[in-house]
Design a protein around this motif. Structure first.
Motif, PDB file in Angstrom:
ATOM      1  N   PRO A   1      44.410  43.573 -33.309  1.00 31.42           N
ATOM      2  CA  PRO A   1      44.484  42.532 -32.293  1.00 31.42           C
ATOM      3  C   PRO A   1      45.537  42.834 -31.233  1.00 31.42           C
ATOM      4  CG  PRO A   1      44.207  41.542 -34.446  1.00 31.42           C
ATOM      5  CD  PRO A   1      44.424  43.007 -34.674  1.00 31.42           C
TER       6      PRO A   1
ATOM      7  N   VAL B   1      37.392  49.226 -34.575  1.00 33.94           N
ATOM      8  CA  VAL B   1      37.978  47.918 -34.250  1.00 33.94           C
ATOM      9  C   VAL B   1      38.175  47.146 -35.552  1.00 33.94           C
ATOM     10  CG1 VAL B   1      37.548  45.697 -33.127  1.00 33.94           C
ATOM     11  CG2 VAL B   1      37.019  47.833 -31.923  1.00 33.94           C
TER      12      VAL B   1
ATOM     13  N   ASN C   1      38.462  43.992 -37.061  1.00 33.43           N
ATOM     14  CA  ASN C   1      38.157  42.613 -36.669  1.00 33.43           C
ATOM     15  C   ASN C   1      38.715  41.621 -37.690  1.00 33.43           C
ATOM     16  OD1 ASN C   1      37.080  40.507 -35.184  1.00 33.43           O
ATOM     17  ND2 ASN C   1      35.088  40.644 -36.172  1.00 33.43           N
TER      18      ASN C   1
ATOM     19  N   TYR D   1      38.028  39.717 -33.002  1.00 35.72           N
ATOM     20  CA  TYR D   1      37.199  40.425 -32.033  1.00 35.72           C
ATOM     21  C   TYR D   1      35.729  40.005 -32.066  1.00 35.72           C
ATOM     22  CZ  TYR D   1      40.961  43.550 -30.630  1.00 35.72           C
ATOM     23  OH  TYR D   1      42.116  44.055 -30.112  1.00 35.72           O
TER      24      TYR D   1
ATOM     25  N   LEU E   1      34.416  39.856 -28.481  1.00 29.63           N
ATOM     26  CA  LEU E   1      34.331  41.178 -27.857  1.00 29.63           C
ATOM     27  C   LEU E   1      33.135  41.948 -28.404  1.00 29.63           C
ATOM     28  CD1 LEU E   1      37.029  43.660 -26.916  1.00 29.63           C
ATOM     29  CD2 LEU E   1      35.330  44.411 -28.576  1.00 29.63           C
TER      30      LEU E   1
ATOM     31  N   ASP F   1      33.216  48.701 -36.431  1.00 30.22           N
ATOM     32  CA  ASP F   1      34.052  47.547 -36.735  1.00 30.22           C
ATOM     33  C   ASP F   1      33.910  47.110 -38.182  1.00 30.22           C
ATOM     34  OD1 ASP F   1      32.289  44.754 -36.815  1.00 30.22           O
ATOM     35  OD2 ASP F   1      31.345  46.300 -35.577  1.00 30.22           O
TER      36      ASP F   1
END
Length: 198
Positions: A110, A137, A139, A144, A147, A170
């Protein structure tokens, strides 16, 4: 993956879960023998990531622009002099180029605008073929969700080519995210595509 660039915020949110997450990620990477390449600051999630890795005996390479080094506790992020290595570079462009050069992939925690800038540049460079490194990513806490939904929307509309829809990996936890990154299929960059299909 011997080293990973960790992109995350230099801010300290009021929710303590975010700082703890960053510390835990740094610690977990170090425990797996994975070095951390990060923004070189001692504040916020950035500082927590470095602390977690250093506390676990890991390698931490900081890359920070001159303007953000700070002196005597004044100005900027204030460079983290506890890093295994601290690279002071001219500007943000050199910083991001160093992240790419020094790492074998990218983990995005983050963060705010700077983190988004780093993420999207890494994705763009992967599409263009400037690197072939995995981008993950993390998450955590659903941070996220929006996103990732927007990235899917760009693909649905046709702004992200089918060959590039798997660039962003992710997962809500680090272990499965690293597994995805280790096993990512090769991406065909734009420069290697048939121009008639672009």
């Amino acid at each position: 993956m011997k080293r990973l660039a960790v992109y995350c915020g230099s801010a300290t949110p009021s929710d303590p879960r975010y700082v703890q997450l960053a510390y835990d990620v740094g610690k977990a990477l170090a425990e797996q023998g994975i070095g951390v390449v990060y923004g070189g600051g001692r504040l916020g999630l950035m500082g927590a990531t470095a602390s977690g890795a250093l506390d676990a005996g890991g390698e931490v390479i900081g890359v920070i622009p001159e303007a953000l080094v700070g002196e005597n506790g004044k100005g900027g992020e204030v460079a983290n002099r506890d890093c295994t290595e601290l690279h002071i570079v001219k500007d943000m462009h050199e910083r991001k180029a160093a992240f790419t050069r020094l790492s074998d992939g990218f983990v995005v925690l983050p963060g705010g605008v700077g983190t988004m800038d780093e993420l999207w540049e890494a994705v763009s460079w992967a599409q263009l073929g400037y690197h072939a490194k995995p981008i993950g990513v993390l998450n955590a806490f659903g941070f996220y969700d929006g996103l990732l939904a927007f990235n899917r929307h760009m693909a649905e509309v046709g702004f992200v080519r089918p060959a590039h829809q798997g660039i962003i990996l992710d997962a809500p936890e680090l272990a499965p995210l690293l597994d995805l990154m280790r096993h990512q299929a090769p991406i065909t960059p734009i420069v290697a595509m048939d121009p008639s299909t672009l």
